[in-house]
Design a protein around this motif. Sequence first.
Motif, PDB file in Angstrom:
ATOM      1  N   HIS A 280      -2.632   1.388   1.500  1.00 45.94           N
ATOM      2  CA  HIS A 280      -1.672   1.967   2.444  1.00 45.94           C
ATOM      3  C   HIS A 280      -0.241   1.667   2.013  1.00 45.94           C
TER       4      HIS A 280
ATOM      5  N   ILE B  92       3.293   0.712   2.863  1.00 45.49           N
ATOM      6  CA  ILE B  92       3.915   0.003   3.981  1.00 45.49           C
ATOM      7  C   ILE B  92       5.012   0.849   4.621  1.00 45.49           C
TER       8      ILE B  92
ATOM      9  N   GLN C 158      -2.213   6.495   4.142  1.00 50.41           N
ATOM     10  CA  GLN C 158      -3.197   6.022   3.168  1.00 50.41           C
ATOM     11  C   GLN C 158      -2.959   6.717   1.841  1.00 50.41           C
TER      12      GLN C 158
ATOM     13  N   ARG D  98      -8.281  -3.800   3.349  1.00 55.01           N
ATOM     14  CA  ARG D  98      -7.055  -3.011   3.253  1.00 55.01           C
ATOM     15  C   ARG D  98      -6.087  -3.669   2.277  1.00 55.01           C
TER      16      ARG D  98
ATOM     17  N   ASN E 218      -2.084  -3.406   1.286  1.00 56.09           N
ATOM     18  CA  ASN E 218      -0.783  -2.845   1.618  1.00 56.09           C
ATOM     19  C   ASN E 218       0.121  -2.898   0.386  1.00 56.09           C
TER      20      ASN E 218
ATOM     21  N   SER F 143       3.863  -1.254  -1.752  1.00 57.97           N
ATOM     22  CA  SER F 143       5.173  -0.594  -1.653  1.00 57.97           C
ATOM     23  C   SER F 143       5.451   0.108  -2.980  1.00 57.97           C
TER      24      SER F 143
END
Length: 945
Positions: free
Chosen positions: A489, A491, A496, A533, A535, A537
């Motif tokens: 995912h 951020i 997604q 999950r 996360n 960037s």
Amino acid sequence: MQDRQAAGSAAFARLGSEVRSALSERGFSTPTEPQKRAIPPLAEGKNGLVIAPTGTGKTETAMLPVFDSVAEANPRFGISVLYITPLRALNRDMRQRLEWWGETLDIEIDVRHGDTTDYQRQKQANDPPDVLVTTPETLQAMLTGSKLRKALEDVHHVVVDEVHELASAKRGAQLTIGLERLQELSGEFQRIGLSATVGDPEEVGKFLTGDRGCEIIEVDVGSKVDFRVHEPEITNEDERLAGELMTNPDIASHVRAIRDIVETHDSTLIFVNTRQTAEALGSRFKELGANIGVHHGSLSKEARIDVEDRFKDGDLDALLCTSSMELGIDVGRIDHVVQYQSPREVARLLQRVGRAGHRMDEVSNGTIVTSNPDDALEAMAIARQATDGDVEPAHIHHASLDTVANQIVGLVMDFGEIDARRAYEIVTRAYPFRDLDEETFKGVVRELQGNRLVWLNEEADRLEKSGKTWQYFYANLSMIPDEETYTVHDIASGSQIGTLDERFVVNFAEPGEVFIQRGEMWRIAEIDDDESRVNVSPIEDPGGEVPSWVGEEIPVPFEVAQEVGEMRAVAGPQFEREAPREGVAREFTNRYPTDQHTAESALSQLDRQAETDAPVPTADRIVVEFAAGKIVVNACFGHKVNETFGRVLSSLVGQRTGSSVGMDIDPYRIELDVPAKIDGHEVVEVLHETDPEHVGPLIELSLKRSDTLKFTLAQVAAKFGALNRWEGSGPVSMGRLLGALEDTPMYDEAVREVFHDDLAVDATADLLRDIRAGDIEIVTTGGRTPVGSGGRSSGRELLAPENADASVIQTVRERIQNDRVILFCLHCQEWQRKTEVGKVNDQPKCVQCGSTRVAALNPWADEVVKAVRADDKDEEQEKMTRRAYNAANLVQSHGKRAVIALAARGVGPQNAARIIAKLREDEDDFYRDILARERQYARTQAFWD
């Protein structure tokens, strides 16, 4: 001509008036070749396997006589036809293709798969359609529903699309028993299989029908395809592009050549062999601003559908994809297919290039863009075999015990309780299980009872439901391995991005690491194991790592590798007689679909081999070469045989020497990392002395130390219900699992699966017999040869210890010392010099101004120098300048040590700083850390070197 017209008329004449009228309305006056030959036997109700190129009307070939049968049946009650496809996306396409016929003939057609709504499922159960398009897994669920079982009693026809895809998978083995379970409801039904490529039609026909007899209708695939094998020549533009893409001119030429092909066609599919290659190449096209989408199975469903629609609508010029696009998902008309690097298999090439054209009389055109001599020779061999229709056989999973376990539970779900003897007879009617013996079957039943999935009433010899039957069955509708996936995912947006598999996350992912997905760079911010999950960037750092997906390596078959060996046997003696390369290459352009430059480049390795007077490895000659710490067995036997040979050799040589032996293989080489005192003669002795009958036991012994067997055993144990995964029991120690399950059917099945998927025990034993008989020659040569050094690593697991030994470290040290760098003074910005790393002073200084602020840059990084000197910098030049100053700061602080780290493959300033900062007692550890970083990077070496 009149005979062909008569045959066509005869084919359509076998159909009833309603269907003939619909054909006229649709504008089909003349049947295609498959229709001429297949409709008559199919209209008689015979089982059939239709093999024909894409775009020749296979779907209508199967469905016209089936529609005719359904249209004449009156009244109709339940489901008359099951149309089974391996992909949900194909279900959607197939429904659209069949809807017109359904509306015209008053035949109801519907789709059912995992995404079908509860409302639609209920509607189908209460008022079943005449034709139901579904997947193998959904059929499993349908067989247990009371209303649907009633509807399935009316099935008279089952059509299996892309049957080759299922024949070689456990999903297909499961389907064959599923069809036998269906027959318990409906009685005998007609079975029709469709495919563009099948290497062994008789065997696949038996797979489809349970050996009940099958008409084989095969139309020549080679006549409908045209291939060119092409390795681009490096141009001045490629030299410039290399700096822009942060790569070397070779790779830049590949990107440029593919871009040029896309620009000269309306709609192009670009196939690559792995998802990581798709991501890496996609990032390169993104850098160029090319209008090309990326499509593979680890992208989210929404992302895949989005690029499919954009490509179909003409908003994208090309789609860069993996096997996700092989199976005919409708993305509109395609006028050319590019295959980047060898497709590895004939069937794969035919499937992929067959996507182009898509009209009855149109030839499908494809270009294979190759990257090195092995790659080019292999692609030429595959293109030749594809043109001649020499397709690999389907590797059916015979007697897979986890499939038996799964289907025993399915039978108990079907009937509530069932005689064990009847269950055994139903299972063994399916072709892959015809030789399953009763004792093995009983062993599987006992295991299921121990896991409380079924209850065996021993007095009555009946199988009954148990406490966990229902839970297990619906958690295991599919035979696709149940591996944990982590969602990725962004951020910033919360959306997604895609998925990563469990092994990648556990082994490689940690906060701060960089990878590519969807053609963009991401840095890991956080890993949430509870939510599965990751996360991330977005970043613009080109020094990232591409995600590693398990099991994507496409094995090169024995037959392809042997033809490469035969090509070497043709060229080698000519080069030994000092024949000019252009003349030998010209001979190859006459035999294979390639150009003069590509042929010369492909043969360059053999030409250099002749110059060294080293023997050339061929189809029936093994060349063993050795240097300090490295033995290379040059053997043209393909992935699976070389993997098997390599395991035997590493195991036996390790026993002789008492040392760990590292192994890596590709289709043409087995590379062994050995103690320096070992030379090639030990390997030759092992090859001559190993008893062929001992290959299987030796391999099984070596597997016990491998992650491959442990990972497979965990998957098999889940299918037996031994891990209780649906209860969330958490991770299980692989070592404990192996010890606990060693004497069970689960262990037997895990070994069988690894042998089936990754190894070739029987073929390797046969080759050892040929060696003993003198039919295969073994010769040795000292030192590394051009052919032996020219391989591409397969990326297989290493059997070597984690710490590289001294000889490997020495090799890394020597290679980096010989690499070239640009030294560029950032103080005066006037002085720059290209030199070998080994010749750099301990503290580099500018010879003009004396400054120590000297950047060490890649030897092709002229664009970086230009960026630093530019007055008005664009965003990209600013980024290059920052990286150059970071590199210079390292060199100023750490001297030549920084230059060495920066010269390593895939190590930018950030990673170089980490390597330098680490405290070490031993200089070798410095190079070990560099090697570790390079190995991480090497998953995408072709793009990042």
